[in-house]
Structures are given as structure tokens and as C-alpha cells.
Design a protein around this motif. Structure first.
Motif, PDB file in Angstrom:
ATOM      1  N   ASN A  78       0.820  -1.211   0.000  1.00  0.00           N
ATOM      2  CA  ASN A  78       0.000   0.000   0.000  1.00  0.00           C
ATOM      3  C   ASN A  78       0.854   1.262   0.000  1.00  0.00           C
ATOM      4  O   ASN A  78       0.563   2.231  -0.711  1.00  0.00           O
ATOM      5  CB  ASN A  78      -0.926  -0.001   1.217  1.00  0.00           C
ATOM      6  N   GLY A 137      -7.933  -2.285   5.544  1.00  0.00           N
ATOM      7  CA  GLY A 137      -8.664  -1.147   5.019  1.00  0.00           C
ATOM      8  C   GLY A 137      -7.980  -0.343   3.938  1.00  0.00           C
ATOM      9  O   GLY A 137      -8.624   0.067   2.972  1.00  0.00           O
ATOM     10  N   GLU A 139      -5.992  -0.807   1.355  1.00  0.00           N
ATOM     11  CA  GLU A 139      -6.028  -1.232  -0.044  1.00  0.00           C
ATOM     12  C   GLU A 139      -7.358  -0.873  -0.686  1.00  0.00           C
ATOM     13  O   GLU A 139      -7.405  -0.375  -1.813  1.00  0.00           O
ATOM     14  CB  GLU A 139      -5.780  -2.736  -0.143  1.00  0.00           C
ATOM     15  N   SER A 140      -8.437  -1.101   0.029  1.00  0.00           N
ATOM     16  CA  SER A 140      -9.756  -0.736  -0.479  1.00  0.00           C
ATOM     17  C   SER A 140      -9.886   0.774  -0.601  1.00  0.00           C
ATOM     18  O   SER A 140     -10.487   1.282  -1.555  1.00  0.00           O
ATOM     19  CB  SER A 140     -10.835  -1.293   0.453  1.00  0.00           C
ATOM     20  N   ARG A 143      -8.035   1.930  -3.698  1.00  0.00           N
ATOM     21  CA  ARG A 143      -8.791   1.530  -4.887  1.00  0.00           C
ATOM     22  C   ARG A 143      -9.987   2.458  -5.108  1.00  0.00           C
ATOM     23  O   ARG A 143     -10.242   2.905  -6.232  1.00  0.00           O
ATOM     24  CB  ARG A 143      -9.247   0.076  -4.737  1.00  0.00           C
ATOM     25  N   ASN A 144     -10.710   2.771  -4.041  1.00  0.00           N
ATOM     26  CA  ASN A 144     -11.857   3.669  -4.168  1.00  0.00           C
ATOM     27  C   ASN A 144     -11.415   5.092  -4.517  1.00  0.00           C
ATOM     28  O   ASN A 144     -12.104   5.796  -5.269  1.00  0.00           O
ATOM     29  CB  ASN A 144     -12.662   3.674  -2.869  1.00  0.00           C
ATOM     30  N   TYR A 197     -12.596  -6.396  -7.850  1.00  0.00           N
ATOM     31  CA  TYR A 197     -11.311  -6.988  -7.471  1.00  0.00           C
ATOM     32  C   TYR A 197     -11.181  -7.125  -5.955  1.00  0.00           C
ATOM     33  O   TYR A 197     -11.484  -6.208  -5.206  1.00  0.00           O
ATOM     34  CB  TYR A 197     -10.161  -6.132  -7.994  1.00  0.00           C
ATOM     35  N   THR A 198     -10.740  -8.290  -5.526  1.00  0.00           N
ATOM     36  CA  THR A 198     -10.341  -8.497  -4.130  1.00  0.00           C
ATOM     37  C   THR A 198      -8.932  -9.078  -4.115  1.00  0.00           C
ATOM     38  O   THR A 198      -7.971  -8.390  -3.801  1.00  0.00           O
ATOM     39  CB  THR A 198     -11.325  -9.427  -3.404  1.00  0.00           C
ATOM     40  N   THR A 199      -8.824 -10.353  -4.494  1.00  0.00           N
ATOM     41  CA  THR A 199      -7.499 -10.978  -4.585  1.00  0.00           C
ATOM     42  C   THR A 199      -7.335 -11.786  -5.868  1.00  0.00           C
ATOM     43  O   THR A 199      -6.301 -12.420  -6.060  1.00  0.00           O
ATOM     44  CB  THR A 199      -7.264 -11.912  -3.380  1.00  0.00           C
TER      45      THR A 199
END
Length: 221
Positions: A78, A137, A139-140, A143-144, A197-199
Motif C-alpha cells: 500500500n 482497510g 487497499e480498499s 482503490r476507491n 477486485y479483491t485478490t
């Protein structure tokens, strides 16, 4: 099989980035307008982010995962991605300047410093939040941040192009609609894989391919 796909997509990424920069250079050399300087700088910054920020994540997860715990690996990933975001900010700036120039609009005084101050302040807050959080948290959040900010600036760029006034390049109404529509459409398509996308590696590969191809063909169609 997955390793081969990664290799092929990386080759495509290099080829598409080279093509985009080559086309920008040709346009700049042929027309000798400031407009195409902005386009060239956009290509350079966006593809630098693509290799440093996106492909860098692939390399980190590929080579460092066996040596780091999940939490430490995610935090390192991150922070590395966060360090690549300034290239994205400059790419957005060049995109807006390109859109304004191609639409024949006057430069707005203090726009550049205001844009940079606002966006780097957001990056500072984003970095501070990541430094305070655990491994799940951020990484999300990044991405957002990418989805929201990228869509916002591309939609703004499309709107500016549609408001063309005395452009030396866009001479017909159809000329205005095509790049404005393609910018919005391709950017929306780029963001779709990130939403899901997650993993999953295959979703990441789809995003990478669409990212590099979209940033070439949306501006040269």
C-alpha cells in the motif's frame, strides 16, 4: 499458466505504452502545438504510474510474499502504491490541460498551483490514514480513491472538450463528441474490474490490460 499470462500482459503493456508515447511525439512534432505537449506529458505520467504503481504491486506480491507476513506485505504494498500516486496526479493535471487546450479555452490563472495543492493535500491525508490503519482497510481505500478521482477528472475533461469554443483542432461537432465520449466510456470500463477486485489475479490482469490499452486508444481515436 498464470505466470505466462502475466508475462504476456507485461509485454503488451510495454508495447502499448511505447505506442502511446510514439504517437504523442509524432503529433507534437507534426503540429507543433502546445496541446500535444500536454498529451505527451499525460502519456508519460500515466504510464509511469502504470509501471511503478500497478506493475510494482505485481512484483511486490510475487517476490516478497514468501518472505513477509500477510500484514507486513500488504502494508508495504500500500505504501509503495501511495508513492506512485503523484504520477497519477500529474497525469490528471495534464489531461485537464490537454482537454482545455484542445477545446480552445483560455488558461485559468492559478489553476495549476491550486490543482496541485488540493490533490497533494488529499494524498497527504490518504497517506496519514494508511499509516494509522491495519492491513485490510487501506487497499480498499486506495482503490476507491482511484475510481472516484479518476472518473471525476475524466468526466470533467470530457465536459471541457464538449464545451469547445475556438479550437484549432476540433473543427466539427462530431470531432468534439468522439473524444469526449470515448474518454468517459473507456474510463468507466477501466474501473469496472477494480469494483470486483479483491485478490483474484485474473481480474487484476484484466484491469492492467484495459488500463494501458484504454489510455492509448481513447485519446487517439
Amino acid at each position: 499458466m498464470l505466470t505466462i499470462l502475466y508475462f504476456l500482459v507485461f509485454i503488451f503493456s510495454m508495447a502499448l505504452a511505447s505506442l502511446g508515447i510514439f504517437l504523442s511525439l509524432r503529433l507534437r512534432n507534426n503540429y507543433r502545438l502546445e496541446t500535444f505537449n500536454f498529451l505527451l506529458y499525460f502519456q508519460v505520467f500515466i504510464f509511469t504510474f502504470g509501471f511503478y504503481g500497478i506493475w510494482g504491486q505485481v512484483l511486490i506480491k510475487t517476490f516478497l510474499t514468501p518472505y513477509l507476513s500477510d500484514g507486513l506485505q500488504t502494508r508495504f504494498s500500500n505504501i509503495s502504491l501511495l508513492m506512485g500516486l503523484p504520477f497519477l496526479v500529474f497525469a490528471w493535471l495534464m489531461l485537464l490541460l490537454f482537454s482545455s487546450s484542445i477545446a480552445g479555452r483560455q488558461k485559468v490563472r492559478y489553476f495549476v498551483p491550486g490543482f496541485l495543492i488540493m490533490n497533494f493535500s488529499l494524498l497527504f491525508l490518504l497517506g496519514y490514514f494508511i499509516a494509522q490503519q491495519g492491513s485490510a482497510g487501506p487497499e480498499s481505500l486506495i482503490r476507491n480513491y482511484y475510481i472516484i478521482m479518476n472518473l471525476s477528472y475524466v468526466l470533467l475533461a470530457s465536459y471541457i472538450i464538449r464545451l469547445s469554443v475556438r479550437s484549432r483542432i476540433l473543427t466539427r461537432k462530431q470531432d468534439i463528441r468522439i473524444p469526449a465520449l470515448l474518454l468517459s466510456l473507456i474510463t468507466a470500463i477501466q474501473c469496472v474490474p477494480l469494483v470486483f477486485y479483491t485478490t483474484e489475479s485474473w481480474i487484476g490482469l484484466i484491469f492492467i490490460f484495459v488500463f494501458f490499452s484504454g489510455n492509448v486508444f481513447s485519446l487517439f481515436s
